[in-house]
Write a protein that holds these residues in place. Structure first.
Motif, mmCIF file in Angstrom:
data_model
loop_
_atom_site.group_PDB
_atom_site.id
_atom_site.type_symbol
_atom_site.label_atom_id
_atom_site.label_comp_id
_atom_site.label_asym_id
_atom_site.label_seq_id
_atom_site.Cartn_x
_atom_site.Cartn_y
_atom_site.Cartn_z
ATOM 1 N N GLN A 110 -45.541 61.381 91.069
ATOM 2 C CA GLN A 110 -45.299 62.819 91.206
ATOM 3 C C GLN A 110 -44.491 63.349 90.021
ATOM 4 O OE1 GLN A 110 -44.086 63.829 95.174
ATOM 5 N NE2 GLN A 110 -44.127 66.014 94.785
ATOM 6 N N ASP A 142 -50.451 61.323 92.682
ATOM 7 C CA ASP A 142 -49.527 62.124 93.491
ATOM 8 C C ASP A 142 -49.297 63.483 92.835
ATOM 9 O OD1 ASP A 142 -47.702 63.028 95.299
ATOM 10 O OD2 ASP A 142 -46.419 61.241 95.229
ATOM 11 N N GLU A 143 -49.987 64.484 93.288
ATOM 12 C CA GLU A 143 -49.918 65.842 92.735
ATOM 13 C C GLU A 143 -49.929 65.840 91.204
ATOM 14 O OE1 GLU A 143 -47.088 68.423 94.594
ATOM 15 O OE2 GLU A 143 -46.966 67.147 96.371
HETATM 16 MG MG MG Z 1 -44.518 63.826 97.389
#
Ligand code: MG
Ligand code: ATP
Lengths: 277, 267
Positions: free
Chosen positions: B94, B171-172
């Motif tokens: 992320q 993750d994103e």
């Molecule tokens: Mg997260």
């Protein structure tokens, strides 16, 4: 606020005075530390002369300079080298033992719970008080002085390195774990580089502490070194000479401090705060 | 450490069997991040995960990555329980998690350096290709702090692709990118995925992004994180800008919105 030059033609005038003013101000700003030091020396000199302070209490800067010249260069070199040698040996020992120990402490809960309190005890002990004992135990030669220097310099290195190692962002360690790398590699490739700024701030403090350590050791037992020379000079009321030795000590400290800073700037430029690049 | 094994034919690439994750903080308080999560990912399937913040999406990814052991149930990769990080998994975290002292290209090859202690010429060349691909060809010799947040995230993506992982966990990855770069990167990712098929688990907060990319969408509920619904996207591939204007696209988008923003869903 309007300045008188705002209406003056810009092209023909040498430089509008706010510009000149700024340049003068800049020069003053850069020279300020030196000017302040010179002013202080001047005040010192004048105060001593006007108030007729006896030289065994506070010698004038000129008297100090004079006595410095009177001591043969050879003996300056001998004493300076003796102090430098002990300082650097103690310092090197502190770095070589302190950093690996910090790595061990940062990575083992057991070690940090058992060893750390003992390190704090060592740090809390006034080394000056222990110095005579160390001299008795280790006898003549550089050894006791190196050990005393080591004891004074070592603690800041350990504490700061542990702090730096623990400041590694957990996400970075997670990256390392996700790659299946060994703990040793994680320390080498990730944790130690992250600790570099912390290590260097400790190295800068410790290198000046190393000089202090060597001088303390020389006060206790030595036959040369700048600390010994100061003790020797004062016992013969040669206060200007002691002051001259002090000046050499301060210069030595500053030079080593700058050397450590320079090393960081050359070898680890990325570890400096952005403003210092 | 890592289990080497040939990717199984019919076995699911990833399987969660009633996985639960309870975190106990140092003060003794407990947080249930995941509860009774079951799903499977077929080999080379592209699955997006969507859900409110804090519902356990990153935790789910960490469990597949072998970074967290679930407190309940079991996670499997190719039929084997996940016991630790595995070679065939690539992760885009992320946060970009770049090493500030390494040049961009060295950051991309860092996994090799870190694992094996050296980087081959072929790997360096591949790093340059990947940099080109994520639009950072001119930045190979810059340091991460000279890059914008979105550019750093793209370096992270290139790094995860270096060893051409069979399973890609993201993750994103596009959350720090502007809308235009985001679309561009989405299509780039689809191109890579079509060229070199892999199983992708893609966490996102963007419903259009999930629809554009995924075969299926796993919609999660707020804490404790549970699987609320698994949606078959069913939009034709290859997808393009036209996909965005298909009626089905809007139907599903509205459906998910209703799911995620259902009263209480964000509580
Ligand atoms: Mg997260
Ligand atoms: N290591 C940990 N220790 C304790 N609690 C944790 C830990 N990791 C995650 N949590 C908790 O678990 C819950 C889920 O976290 P997670 O990071 O998986 O959420 P997320 O869905 O990825 O959120 P976001 O969309 O904001 O990234 C949160 O309440 C978080 O506080």
């Amino acid at each position: 606020m309007t300045s008188p030059t705002t209406s003056a033609p810009r092209s023909s005038a040498p430089a509008p005075w706010p510009e000149r003013h700024r340049r003068l101000y800049g020069a003053l700003d850069r020279g300020a530390p030196l000017l302040a030091a010179l002013a202080l020396l001047l005040i010192w000199e004048l105060a001593c002369r006007l108030l007729a302070v006896p030289s065994y209490l506070l010698p004038t800067p000129s008297a100090i300079a004079l006595s410095a010249v009177q001591v043969p260069l050879d003996s300056w070199l001998t004493h300076t080298w003796a102090t430098l040698r002990v300082s650097l040996q103690g310092y090197a020992l502190a770095v070589l033992i302190g950093i690996p120990l910090a790595v061990a402490l940062a990575n083992s809960r057991l070690l940090s719970r058992t060893l750390y309190p003992q390190l704090v005890i060592i740090q809390s002990t006034p080394i000056v008080a222990v110095a005579p004992i160390i001299v008795v135990v280790l006898g003549a030669g550089d050894a006791p002085r190196v050990v005393i220097t080591f004891l004074i310099t070592f603690f800041p290195i350990v504490v700061s390195t542990v702090t730096g190692l623990q400041a590694t962002p957990p996400a970075m360690l997670e990256l390392s774990r996700s790659l299946g790398a060994s703990r040793l590699r994680a320390v080498r490739d990730i944790q130690l580089p992250f600790a570099v700024p912390y290590i260097f701030s400790a190295l800068r403090i410790s290198v000046t502490l190393a000089i202090i350590g060597a001088v303390v050791a020389e006060f206790v037992a030595a036959e040369n070194g700048l600390g010994f020379f100061i003790a020797f000079s004062t016992s013969f009321f040669k206060v200007p000479q002691a002051f001259a030795a002090l000046v050499v000590l301060v210069s030595l400290s500053l030079a080593l401090f700058q050397l450590v800073s320079l090393t960081q700037r050359l070898v680890f430029p990325w570890s400096l705060p952005k403003t210092e690049k | 450490m890592t289990t080497r094994m040939e990717p199984g034919g019919e076995r699911p690439a990833i399987r969660f069997d009633r996985v639960g994750q309870v975190f106990t903080s140092s003060d003794g308080s407990r947080v249930t991040a995941l509860e009774d999560v079951s799903f499977t990912l077929r080999r080379h399937e592209f699955v997006a995960v969507i859900g409110p913040s804090g519902c356990g999406k990153s935790t789910l990814l960490r469990i597949i990555a072998g970074l967290v052991r679930p407190t309940d149930g079991q996670a499997e990769i190719y039929g084997l329980p996940v016991t630790g990080p595995r070679e065939e998994v690539g992760i885009v975290f992320q946060q970009p998690t770049l090493l500030p002292w390494l040049k961009v290209r060295d950051n991309i090859t860092f996994p090799m350096k870190h694992k094996h202690g050296r980087v081959t010429a072929a790997e360096k060349e591949r790093a340059d290709q990947l940099l080109e691909m994520v639009g950072l060809g001119d930045f190979a010799h810059k340091r991460p702090d000279e890059l914008s947040g979105g550019m750093q995230q793209r370096v992270g993506i290139a790094r995860a692709l270096l060893h051409d992982p069979d399973i890609l966990l993201m993750d994103e990855p596009f959350s720090a990118l502007d809308a235009l770069t985001r679309d561009e990167m989405s299509f780039e990712l689809l191109r890579i995925w079509t060229e070199r098929p892999k199983t992708v688990l893609f966490i996102t907060h963007s419903i259009p992004e999930a629809l554009l990319l995924a075969d299926r969408i796993l919609v999660m509920s707020a804490r404790p994180g549970r699987v609320r619904e698994i949606i078959d996207v069913g939009l034709a591939r290859p997808r393009s800008m036209q996909t965005l204007s298909e009626p089905r696209f809007h139907d599903i988008a509205n459906h998910i919105r209703a799911q995620v923003f259902r009263p209480g869903a964000l509580a």
